[in-house]
Each structure stands twice: as structure tokens, then as C-alpha cells.
Scaffold this active site. Structure first.
Site, PDB file in Angstrom:
ATOM      1  N   ASP A   1       0.821  -1.202   0.000  1.00  0.00           N
ATOM      2  CA  ASP A   1       0.000   0.000   0.000  1.00  0.00           C
ATOM      3  C   ASP A   1       0.859   1.257   0.000  1.00  0.00           C
ATOM      4  O   ASP A   1       0.490   2.276  -0.592  1.00  0.00           O
ATOM      5  CB  ASP A   1      -0.923   0.005   1.224  1.00  0.00           C
TER       6      ASP A   1
ATOM      7  N   ASN B   1      -4.480   8.741   1.664  1.00  0.00           N
ATOM      8  CA  ASN B   1      -4.909   8.206   2.960  1.00  0.00           C
ATOM      9  C   ASN B   1      -5.253   9.306   3.959  1.00  0.00           C
ATOM     10  O   ASN B   1      -6.382   9.383   4.436  1.00  0.00           O
ATOM     11  CB  ASN B   1      -3.821   7.319   3.565  1.00  0.00           C
TER      12      ASN B   1
ATOM     13  N   THR C   1      -8.890   3.077   7.548  1.00  0.00           N
ATOM     14  CA  THR C   1      -8.438   1.839   8.182  1.00  0.00           C
ATOM     15  C   THR C   1      -6.946   1.881   8.496  1.00  0.00           C
ATOM     16  O   THR C   1      -6.371   0.862   8.882  1.00  0.00           O
ATOM     17  CB  THR C   1      -8.735   0.623   7.282  1.00  0.00           C
ATOM     18  N   ALA C   2      -6.312   3.041   8.338  1.00  0.00           N
ATOM     19  CA  ALA C   2      -4.888   3.184   8.628  1.00  0.00           C
ATOM     20  C   ALA C   2      -4.702   3.813  10.015  1.00  0.00           C
ATOM     21  O   ALA C   2      -5.294   3.354  10.989  1.00  0.00           O
ATOM     22  CB  ALA C   2      -4.222   3.997   7.526  1.00  0.00           C
TER      23      ALA C   2
ATOM     24  N   LEU D   1      -7.803   4.537  12.204  1.00  0.00           N
ATOM     25  CA  LEU D   1      -8.396   3.424  12.948  1.00  0.00           C
ATOM     26  C   LEU D   1      -7.672   3.201  14.265  1.00  0.00           C
ATOM     27  O   LEU D   1      -8.300   2.999  15.315  1.00  0.00           O
ATOM     28  CB  LEU D   1      -8.349   2.151  12.094  1.00  0.00           C
ATOM     29  N   SER D   2      -6.347   3.270  14.238  1.00  0.00           N
ATOM     30  CA  SER D   2      -5.558   3.074  15.453  1.00  0.00           C
ATOM     31  C   SER D   2      -5.856   4.150  16.496  1.00  0.00           C
ATOM     32  O   SER D   2      -5.759   3.898  17.700  1.00  0.00           O
ATOM     33  CB  SER D   2      -4.064   3.092  15.119  1.00  0.00           C
TER      34      SER D   2
END
Length: 284
Positions: free
Chosen positions: A56, A134, A175-176, A179-180
Site C-alpha cells: 500500500d 490516505n 483503516t490506517a 483506525l488506530s
């Protein structure tokens, strides 16, 4: 089809796969160029699609280097997750054969961000401009004291935020890092932008999602010596006190050739263990 190839040959498995793929592709498409060292100006190439071999991170780099050119990317994942590079080395040839034989490329549009930084007392010409597929991330940096940011939009007055930084995410990037940090997972076809704090010094500063036509204004009121802005974790610039960051939807989306086998919820379950069942004790 005219195909341009970008390969991250720092990964040995990519270098090996590139040799095999060149032979397989030569009777199916016209390979118009190969970039293995990020030296090609992707804004000037003439191709119908770009094949990206890496992970990615490699695809994120290509997306920014395209600078808005509407050339679809086909990603083969040699990294860990592969949310963007959705083809696997094992299934690429079979799936791509079907793509070539079909009515056309199954293309998804992915929202990108345009990120600009304006120096103190300069309201016309930005000193830094980048694209992000992103996210755009402001991090406190050393000496790691809390920073103070003022967050506003064109139609809303600003609010002060104290913490370790801020994430402005696209649906693709949700989702990178987002998300964390506790941000929402956003389906890639939703037109919106996410705003997620990093360790906010507040019990009530929660992540929010705004319309994709929102212009987000961020003023750096108090920052550290090492406070920085990162676009996709790759392009970066240091931030100084009283600088302003403008973040908006980019004029052009990124085009990605979708893997026909890829499914959103199944990907989350497989790659992130989303919706996994509790680990029950078999003896009870």
C-alpha cells in the site's frame, strides 16, 4: 492496452515477480515503461493503466506522484495488509485475464486530499502543497509537549484543541492511522472527510465526519520544535507557530482497478479481525 509498471524492487520478491510478469504480459499488453527507482515523471507518461508491484505504501507514493492524472492503478500486494493494492501475487494473472477479456476495467474512484500550508502573514501563496490518498497528519513531535490547534471551516467558527496531534482522513485511509487512533471505519465509496484527534486532552473531543466539500482550516497556535505535517506518512514539512493548514478534497480522484474478488466487509474480517467472535473457553 498500454501498461506502465512501477515496482518496489527493494523487496526481493517484487524483483523476482517483475521478471516473471514481464514475460507473461508481453503477449497481452504493451508495456510502455518500467519505473524501479521513482525517477519517472508520472505526470507525463502515456498509458491506459499503471501496474504497481509493492504494498500500500508503494501505491500511495504513485498516487501522489500522478498529481491528479486520471490513469487507473492496478495494485499487486507484496506488503502486509493490501487494502489499496487488492490483487495478490497468486491470483493476479487469473483475475487480470478476466479483466482484459471483460467490457472494461472495473474502476473505483477514491477521494484524495489537497493539503496546503501558508506561512505567517502569507495568505496567497502556500509554502507547501501536497496530495494525500490516505491522510494528512499533524504530530506534536519533540519535545512532545501538547500542542494547541484551532480547527475551523469556512462556515464554522474555530474551536481550540489540545493534544498530541490530528488526523484528517479520507475513506481510503480510515483503516490506517485513523483506525488506530479510534476513528471510524468509512466505506471507500462514501464522499466525506474524517477528523480524528490524537490523544486529545479532553473527554469529549470525539472523531467527527464532515462532508467532502468542507474546507478545513487548522491554525497552529502553539507547537513544538519538532511538530510536523505528514501526507500519507511520506511527504512532510515542519510546522511553525501561527501557520495555517488548509485541507480540502482534491480536484481529481484517484482511479483504482478493483479486484473482482475483493469485498469490503470480508477484507475487514480477514485483515483486521473485524467482527471476530469472542475467544470462548472450550471447557466451559
Amino acid at each position: 492496452m498500454r501498461l506502465f509498471i512501477v515496482a518496489n524492487v527493494d523487496k526481493k520478491e517484487v524483483a523476482d515477480a517483475l521478471r516473471d510478469l514481464q514475460k507473461w504480459l508481453e503477449h497481452r499488453v504493451s508495456v510502455v515503461g518500467i519505473d524501479t527507482d521513482t525517477q519517472h515523471d508520472l505526470r507525463r507518461i502515456e498509458a491506459d493503466a499503471i501496474l504497481v508491484l509493492g504494498g500500500d505504501g508503494t501505491l500511495l507514493s504513485v498516487a501522489r506522484r500522478l498529481a491528479g492524472r486520471q490513469i487507473p492503478l492496478v495494485g499487486i500486494n507484496f506488503g502486509r495488509l493490501g487494502f489499496l493494492a487488492s490483487f495478490t501475487p497468486a491470483d493476479f494473472q487469473k483475475e487480470f485475464e478476466q479483466v482484459l477479456a471483460g467490457p472494461g476495467l472495473p474502476i473505483e474512484r477514491r477521494l484524495m486530499l489537497e493539503v496546503s500550508v501558508y506561512a505567517r502573514n502569507e495568505a496567497i501563496r502556500p509554502r507547501f502543497v501536497e496530495l494525500a490518498l490516505n491522510d494528512a497528519v499533524i504530530t506534536a513531535g519533540p519535545p512532545f509537549h501538547m500542542i494547541e490547534l484551532q480547527i475551523a471551516t469556512e462556515s464554522e467558527e474555530g474551536v481550540s484543541y489540545y493534544g498530541d496531534g490530528l488526523i484528517i482522513t479520507t475513506p481510503s485511509g480510515s483503516t490506517a492511522y485513523n483506525l488506530s487512533a479510534g476513528g471510524s471505519i468509512i466505506n471507500p465509496d462514501v464522499n466525506c472527510i474524517g477528523v480524528t484527534p490524537i490523544c486529545a486532552h479532553s473527554l469529549s473531543f470525539r472523531p467527527v465526519i464532515v462532508s467532502d466539500d468542507t474546507l478545513i482550516l487548522i491554525d497552529a497556535n502553539r507547537v513544538n520544535e519538532g511538530t510536523s505535517l505528514f501526507c500519507d506518512g511520506q511527504a512532510m514539512t515542519k510546522l511553525n507557530a501561527e501557520e495555517r493548514i488548509l485541507i480540502r478534497r482534491a480536484k481529481q480522484d484517484l482511479l483504482i482497478v478493483a479486484n473482482p474478488k475483493s469485498r469490503g466487509w470480508k477484507n475487514l474480517a480477514k485483515k483486521l479481525n473485524w467482527a471476530s467472535k469472542p475467544m470462548y473457553n472450550a471447557e466451559t
